[in-house]
Design an enzyme around this catalytic site. Sequence first.
Site, PDB file in Angstrom:
ATOM      1  N   CYS A 382      -8.374   2.561  -4.828  1.00 13.47           N
ATOM      2  CA  CYS A 382      -8.072   3.758  -5.618  1.00 13.47           C
ATOM      3  C   CYS A 382      -7.781   4.944  -4.696  1.00 13.47           C
ATOM      4  O   CYS A 382      -6.729   4.971  -4.066  1.00 13.47           O
ATOM      5  CB  CYS A 382      -9.196   4.028  -6.617  1.00 13.47           C
ATOM      6  N   HIS A 508      -9.765  -0.935  -9.514  1.00 15.45           N
ATOM      7  CA  HIS A 508     -11.108  -1.131  -8.953  1.00 15.45           C
ATOM      8  C   HIS A 508     -11.499  -2.606  -9.052  1.00 15.45           C
ATOM      9  O   HIS A 508     -12.197  -2.994  -9.989  1.00 15.45           O
ATOM     10  CB  HIS A 508     -12.130  -0.282  -9.708  1.00 15.45           C
ATOM     11  N   GLU A 510     -13.627  -4.260  -7.510  1.00 15.94           N
ATOM     12  CA  GLU A 510     -15.069  -4.494  -7.364  1.00 15.94           C
ATOM     13  C   GLU A 510     -15.773  -4.638  -8.710  1.00 15.94           C
ATOM     14  O   GLU A 510     -16.824  -5.274  -8.811  1.00 15.94           O
ATOM     15  CB  GLU A 510     -15.709  -3.371  -6.530  1.00 15.94           C
TER      16      GLU A 510
HETATM   17  N1  GLN Z   1      -9.046  10.951  -7.449  1.00 16.81           N
HETATM   18  C1  GLN Z   1      -8.071   9.912  -7.555  1.00 16.81           C
HETATM   19  C2  GLN Z   1      -7.387   9.899  -8.898  1.00 16.81           C
HETATM   20  O1  GLN Z   1      -7.859  10.477  -9.842  1.00 16.81           O
HETATM   21  C3  GLN Z   1      -8.693   8.556  -7.270  1.00 16.81           C
HETATM   22  C4  GLN Z   1      -9.705   8.135  -8.282  1.00 16.81           C
HETATM   23  C5  GLN Z   1     -10.578   7.009  -7.831  1.00 16.81           C
HETATM   24  O2  GLN Z   1     -10.696   6.717  -6.641  1.00 16.81           O
HETATM   25  N2  GLN Z   1     -11.261   6.386  -8.762  1.00 16.81           N
HETATM   26  O3  GLN Z   1      -6.343   9.308  -9.037  1.00 16.81           O
END
Ligand code: GLN
Length: 536
Positions: A382, A508, A510
Amino acid sequence: MSTKYVFVSGGVASSLGKGIIAASLAKLLQARGLRVTIQKFDPYLNIDPGTLNPYEHGECYVTEDGAETDLDLGHYERFLNIYTSKANNVTTGKIYRTVIDKEREGAYLGKTVQIIPHITDEIKRRMMLLGKSGQYDIIITEIGGTVGDIESLPFIEAERQLQWELPAEDCLSIHLTLIPYLGAAKELKTKPTQHSVRMLQQYGVHPDIIVCRTEHHIPADMKRKIALFCNVRPNAVIESYDAPTIYEVPLNMQKEGLDSIVLDHFGIQAPPPDLDNWKEFLKRIKNPKKEVHIALVGKYVELQDAYKSIQEAFIHAGAANECHVRVTSIHSEHISEANAEELFGDKDGILIAPGFGERGLEGKIVAAHYARTHNVPMFGICLGMQMAVIEFARNVLGMKGAASTEVNPNTPYPVIDLMEDQKSLTIKGGTMRLGAYACKLKKDSLAYRIYGQEIIHERHRHRYEFNNKFLSEMEAAGMKTTGRNPDTGLVEIVEIPEHPFYIGVQFHPELKSTVVRPQPIFVAFVRAAMDFKAAR
Ligand code: GLN
């Protein structure tokens, strides 16, 4: 068979691991062929933990259907290998919102709206919801907080009422407490447990089973004493001795007979638990053949729970590779070009963690740079993927000042930008791109080799995305986009094919790693780290 309800409350102290006990019991019952789910009731007023920062609440766990939930739901999924949903996590905020909305609609027909019965009715409705689906034999309800807290009271009261509304044999109460050890006296102490149970009994709930968390084994006569004072049978006093890994807790609970006592209470006959796979997994974690050392680059290094699912995914992937994954957290605020070699020179892989906001971003970019230029296996998740994109734009394409508009709205090179449908949003809670979306993989890619299939579904929690205006330039320079959302074209995966293992994902992964199904990218990343180490 009617649906059975197990309630798990806690006393004496918080953080005793109610979630792990609930998940362990669920695992044992599942391994005996029963259909089980777990739900968590949290006593705080936030609608969900999505707006809470990790210092308050650890990791925010996202379900397949896009709920932002308590991290205990992650344990439930990892142990049971089943998906949870929006219905599995309820907060006081959600309860009150429903009741107040109904009051505004006029649904209460002139009545005074009160905690009892209106709030407790709504709690009970939600406690019974999953049971009504007919999908489960046993519903385990974990009540967050500690008995005696003002905010937990309506939940305990709802449990008390349900004990009378349900047939007595369909309802069971477990209370988890702490038996502290006083070093100076060299003694375990039962008094806090006695008080905690007494308080629960004052509220009208009589625990059937008491699980005692302890750092020293509890002698049989002490168990008898607890039983005597707390009004349960001696075999219903269960010791939960500190385990070296949470994955051992189901076996410890089985040894203590927790599952048998529960089934006896419900009058259910079931075969002994089939835990062969579980034991094999434990054997692998305990007897690794190799070790790799991974740097986890994030900004919450001092918090055990901030990257919970990542840590657990490494345990699953380690077991799959018969390799111990030693994870060292590196504070991204402390990383600079000057100390990168010192921090990463001895690591076999670098994982750049998710996150929000400006703090520690530059350190993540330095980590991505180090991994790219030193051929160290790199896995960005992310925000970690976004920083890998920025690093590439700045240092390969010479886009000085390239950034995400999350932190620099005026950057000349907004390679990471706010998603179009986010631009009109003003409300923060529950409005990110959440939950599982499809991603289509390019055939000739690392991602495809890892997953072995073209369409995958992974979970999300973000507002920003790879800016497709820069796509052709990035690809021409060697950063390939190998996974996209089939409907919108949103870039889900970037890779550098020239590098032995360099992958960033917008989702994500994970969150979907379980004991039974270790997440494929984690498995491949650990493998790559093993290869990197061997070649050094
Ligand atoms: N802050 C970034 C976004 O909103 C990444 C979010 C995250 O790592 N979950 O896109």
